[in-house]
Design a protein around this motif. Structure first.
Motif, PDB file in Angstrom:
ATOM      1  N   LEU A 167       0.833  -1.206   0.000  1.00 51.88           N
ATOM      2  CA  LEU A 167       0.000   0.000   0.000  1.00 51.88           C
ATOM      3  C   LEU A 167       0.869   1.258   0.000  1.00 51.88           C
ATOM      4  CD1 LEU A 167      -2.664   1.619   0.352  1.00 51.88           C
ATOM      5  CD2 LEU A 167      -2.337   1.327   2.825  1.00 51.88           C
ATOM      6  N   PHE A 168       1.792   1.331   0.957  1.00 50.00           N
ATOM      7  CA  PHE A 168       2.627   2.527   1.036  1.00 50.00           C
ATOM      8  C   PHE A 168       3.653   2.577  -0.090  1.00 50.00           C
ATOM      9  CE2 PHE A 168       0.892   2.536   5.359  1.00 50.00           C
ATOM     10  CZ  PHE A 168       0.332   3.807   5.315  1.00 50.00           C
ATOM     11  N   GLY A 169       4.029   1.430  -0.600  1.00 48.97           N
ATOM     12  CA  GLY A 169       4.892   1.407  -1.779  1.00 48.97           C
ATOM     13  C   GLY A 169       4.181   1.996  -2.984  1.00 48.97           C
ATOM     14  N   ALA A 170       2.891   1.673  -3.122  1.00 50.54           N
ATOM     15  CA  ALA A 170       2.106   2.242  -4.226  1.00 50.54           C
ATOM     16  C   ALA A 170       1.985   3.763  -4.059  1.00 50.54           C
ATOM     17  CB  ALA A 170       0.724   1.596  -4.279  1.00 50.54           C
ATOM     18  N   LEU A 171       1.751   4.204  -2.833  1.00 52.72           N
ATOM     19  CA  LEU A 171       1.661   5.651  -2.590  1.00 52.72           C
ATOM     20  C   LEU A 171       3.004   6.341  -2.816  1.00 52.72           C
ATOM     21  CD1 LEU A 171      -0.673   5.654   0.548  1.00 52.72           C
ATOM     22  CD2 LEU A 171      -1.273   6.282  -1.812  1.00 52.72           C
ATOM     23  N   THR A 172       4.074   5.685  -2.397  1.00 56.09           N
ATOM     24  CA  THR A 172       5.420   6.230  -2.630  1.00 56.09           C
ATOM     25  C   THR A 172       5.701   6.311  -4.121  1.00 56.09           C
ATOM     26  OG1 THR A 172       6.236   5.368  -0.529  1.00 56.09           O
ATOM     27  CG2 THR A 172       7.895   5.850  -2.218  1.00 56.09           C
ATOM     28  N   THR A 173       5.312   5.268  -4.847  1.00 54.93           N
ATOM     29  CA  THR A 173       5.494   5.257  -6.299  1.00 54.93           C
ATOM     30  C   THR A 173       4.679   6.381  -6.937  1.00 54.93           C
ATOM     31  OG1 THR A 173       5.912   2.884  -6.271  1.00 54.93           O
ATOM     32  CG2 THR A 173       5.265   3.842  -8.381  1.00 54.93           C
ATOM     33  N   ALA A 174       3.491   6.630  -6.413  1.00 54.54           N
ATOM     34  CA  ALA A 174       2.674   7.735  -6.932  1.00 54.54           C
ATOM     35  C   ALA A 174       3.369   9.075  -6.713  1.00 54.54           C
ATOM     36  CB  ALA A 174       1.298   7.729  -6.273  1.00 54.54           C
ATOM     37  N   VAL A 175       3.936   9.276  -5.521  1.00 62.85           N
ATOM     38  CA  VAL A 175       4.688  10.508  -5.255  1.00 62.85           C
ATOM     39  C   VAL A 175       5.831  10.629  -6.260  1.00 62.85           C
ATOM     40  CG1 VAL A 175       6.253  11.649  -3.600  1.00 62.85           C
ATOM     41  CG2 VAL A 175       4.092  10.644  -2.799  1.00 62.85           C
ATOM     42  N   ASP A 176       6.548   9.533  -6.462  1.00 59.42           N
ATOM     43  CA  ASP A 176       7.683   9.506  -7.375  1.00 59.42           C
ATOM     44  C   ASP A 176       7.249   9.812  -8.813  1.00 59.42           C
ATOM     45  OD1 ASP A 176      10.353   9.030  -8.191  1.00 59.42           O
ATOM     46  OD2 ASP A 176       9.947   6.905  -8.518  1.00 59.42           O
ATOM     47  N   PHE A 177       6.235   9.088  -9.306  1.00 53.80           N
ATOM     48  CA  PHE A 177       5.816   9.246 -10.699  1.00 53.80           C
ATOM     49  C   PHE A 177       5.194  10.608 -10.964  1.00 53.80           C
ATOM     50  CE2 PHE A 177       6.803   4.923 -11.248  1.00 53.80           C
ATOM     51  CZ  PHE A 177       6.776   4.637 -12.605  1.00 53.80           C
ATOM     52  N   ILE A 178       4.372  11.082 -10.042  1.00 53.83           N
ATOM     53  CA  ILE A 178       3.735  12.389 -10.250  1.00 53.83           C
ATOM     54  C   ILE A 178       4.785  13.489 -10.295  1.00 53.83           C
ATOM     55  CG2 ILE A 178       2.221  14.116  -9.175  1.00 53.83           C
ATOM     56  CD1 ILE A 178       0.488  11.659  -8.243  1.00 53.83           C
ATOM     57  N   THR A 179       5.736  13.424  -9.372  1.00 54.78           N
ATOM     58  CA  THR A 179       6.814  14.427  -9.376  1.00 54.78           C
ATOM     59  C   THR A 179       7.621  14.336 -10.668  1.00 54.78           C
ATOM     60  OG1 THR A 179       6.951  14.300  -6.961  1.00 54.78           O
ATOM     61  CG2 THR A 179       8.824  15.297  -8.118  1.00 54.78           C
ATOM     62  N   PHE A 180       7.999  13.100 -11.044  1.00 55.99           N
ATOM     63  CA  PHE A 180       8.767  12.897 -12.270  1.00 55.99           C
ATOM     64  C   PHE A 180       7.997  13.415 -13.481  1.00 55.99           C
ATOM     65  CE2 PHE A 180      10.054  10.377 -15.960  1.00 55.99           C
ATOM     66  CZ  PHE A 180      11.431  10.550 -15.943  1.00 55.99           C
ATOM     67  N   PHE A 181       6.727  13.052 -13.595  1.00 58.58           N
ATOM     68  CA  PHE A 181       5.904  13.469 -14.726  1.00 58.58           C
ATOM     69  C   PHE A 181       5.809  14.990 -14.807  1.00 58.58           C
ATOM     70  CE2 PHE A 181       1.806  14.812 -16.421  1.00 58.58           C
ATOM     71  CZ  PHE A 181       1.871  14.276 -17.707  1.00 58.58           C
ATOM     72  N   LEU A 182       5.501  15.625 -13.676  1.00 57.07           N
ATOM     73  CA  LEU A 182       5.352  17.076 -13.684  1.00 57.07           C
ATOM     74  C   LEU A 182       6.646  17.776 -14.088  1.00 57.07           C
ATOM     75  CD1 LEU A 182       3.157  17.615 -10.503  1.00 57.07           C
ATOM     76  CD2 LEU A 182       2.448  17.822 -12.906  1.00 57.07           C
ATOM     77  N   MET A 183       7.762  17.270 -13.572  1.00 54.92           N
ATOM     78  CA  MET A 183       9.039  17.909 -13.903  1.00 54.92           C
ATOM     79  C   MET A 183       9.482  17.600 -15.331  1.00 54.92           C
ATOM     80  SD  MET A 183      11.223  17.560 -10.392  1.00 54.92           S
ATOM     81  CE  MET A 183      12.581  18.551 -11.057  1.00 54.92           C
ATOM     82  N   ASN A 184       9.430  16.317 -15.717  1.00 54.83           N
ATOM     83  CA  ASN A 184       9.969  15.899 -17.006  1.00 54.83           C
ATOM     84  C   ASN A 184       9.038  16.207 -18.169  1.00 54.83           C
ATOM     85  OD1 ASN A 184      10.411  13.180 -19.002  1.00 54.83           O
ATOM     86  ND2 ASN A 184      12.223  14.381 -18.453  1.00 54.83           N
ATOM     87  N   GLU A 185       7.783  15.844 -18.034  1.00 55.35           N
ATOM     88  CA  GLU A 185       6.852  15.985 -19.150  1.00 55.35           C
ATOM     89  C   GLU A 185       6.199  17.367 -19.211  1.00 55.35           C
ATOM     90  OE1 GLU A 185       6.307  13.573 -21.490  1.00 55.35           O
ATOM     91  OE2 GLU A 185       7.814  12.317 -20.501  1.00 55.35           O
ATOM     92  N   VAL A 186       5.837  17.918 -18.063  1.00 52.09           N
ATOM     93  CA  VAL A 186       5.145  19.207 -18.043  1.00 52.09           C
ATOM     94  C   VAL A 186       6.140  20.364 -18.087  1.00 52.09           C
ATOM     95  CG1 VAL A 186       3.561  20.698 -16.740  1.00 52.09           C
ATOM     96  CG2 VAL A 186       3.137  18.232 -16.857  1.00 52.09           C
ATOM     97  N   ALA A 187       7.143  20.315 -17.203  1.00 47.38           N
ATOM     98  CA  ALA A 187       8.110  21.418 -17.132  1.00 47.38           C
ATOM     99  C   ALA A 187       9.297  21.210 -18.072  1.00 47.38           C
ATOM    100  CB  ALA A 187       8.604  21.591 -15.699  1.00 47.38           C
TER     101      ALA A 187
END
Length: 169
Positions: free
Chosen positions: A47-67
Motif C-alpha cells: 500500500l505505502f509502496g504504491a503511494l510512494t510510487t505515486a509521489v515519485d511518478f507524479i513528481t517525475f511526470f510534472l518535472m519531465n513531461e510538463v516542465a
C-alpha cells in the motif's frame, strides 16, 4: 539494559491497534482479517509502496513531461520526495520501528537513505541505458525499473534498516 521507551515483545503484542487494524474490524472486512493479520507487513508495504510510487511518478511526470526538465534531474528530485515519504510511512506503519532514541532514528535514516541510494543508482542506470542511449520512452523505462526497485527496497528495509536485534528491539 532496555532502552528508554522501547517495548519488549509482550508489550508490543498488547499495544493498541493501529488505524489499519481498526479498519479490518469493519463488518464487511472482517472476513479478510485472518489474511490481513498473517500478511499485514507485506500488505502495508505494498500500500505505502504504491503511494510512494505515486509521489515519485507524479513528481517525475510534472518535472519531465510538463516542465520539460531533464529526466535525470526529474528522477533525482522525485526520488528525494518519495524517499522522505517512504521513510516515515515504512518506519511508522509497515515495520513499526522500535528504536526510539535519537541515535536509533538517525541510524535508521542513514541505513534507509543508503539502501535507497543503491536502488536509485539502479533506476538511474536504467534511464541512462534505455532512455539516453537507446531512446526508449522515459515513463515506460521508469515503470519497468520500479518493479525491481520495490522488491529491492522491501528486502533492504526488512533485513537491514528496520531489523530487530536479538533482544526484540
Amino acid at each position: 539494559m532496555q532502552e528508554p521507551y522501547s517495548m519488549d515483545t509482550e508489550e508490543e503484542e498488547k499495544r493498541s491497534p493501529d488505524i489499519f487494524d481498526r479498519i479490518m474490524t469493519l463488518p464487511l472486512l472482517r472476513v479478510f482479517r485472518p489474511f490481513y493479520t498473517k500478511y499485514k507487513e507485506v500488505l502495508l508495504y505494498l500500500l505505502f509502496g504504491a503511494l510512494t510510487t505515486a509521489v515519485d511518478f507524479i513528481t517525475f511526470f510534472l518535472m519531465n513531461e510538463v516542465a520539460n526538465i531533464d529526466e535525470h534531474l526529474s528522477n533525482i528530485t522525485a526520488w528525494v520526495l518519495a524517499v522522505a515519504f517512504a521513510f516515515v510511512t515504512n518506519r511508522h506503519y509497515v515495520f513499526s520501528a522500535h528504536g526510539h532514541t535519537f541515535l536509533d532514528v538517525v541510524t535508521e535514516i542513514l541505513r534507509f537513505a543508503g539502501s535507497r541510494v543503491a536502488t536509485l543508482l539502479f533506476a538511474e542506470g536504467a534511464l541512462l541505458v534505455f532512455v539516453t542511449w537507446l531512446s526508449y520512452d522515459a515513463l515506460i523505462v521508469k515503470a519497468a525499473s520500479a518493479v525491481i526497485v520495490v522488491i529491492l527496497n522491501y528486502v533492504f528495509s526488512k533485513l537491514f534498516v528496520f531489523r530487530r536485534n536479538n533482544n526484540g528491539h
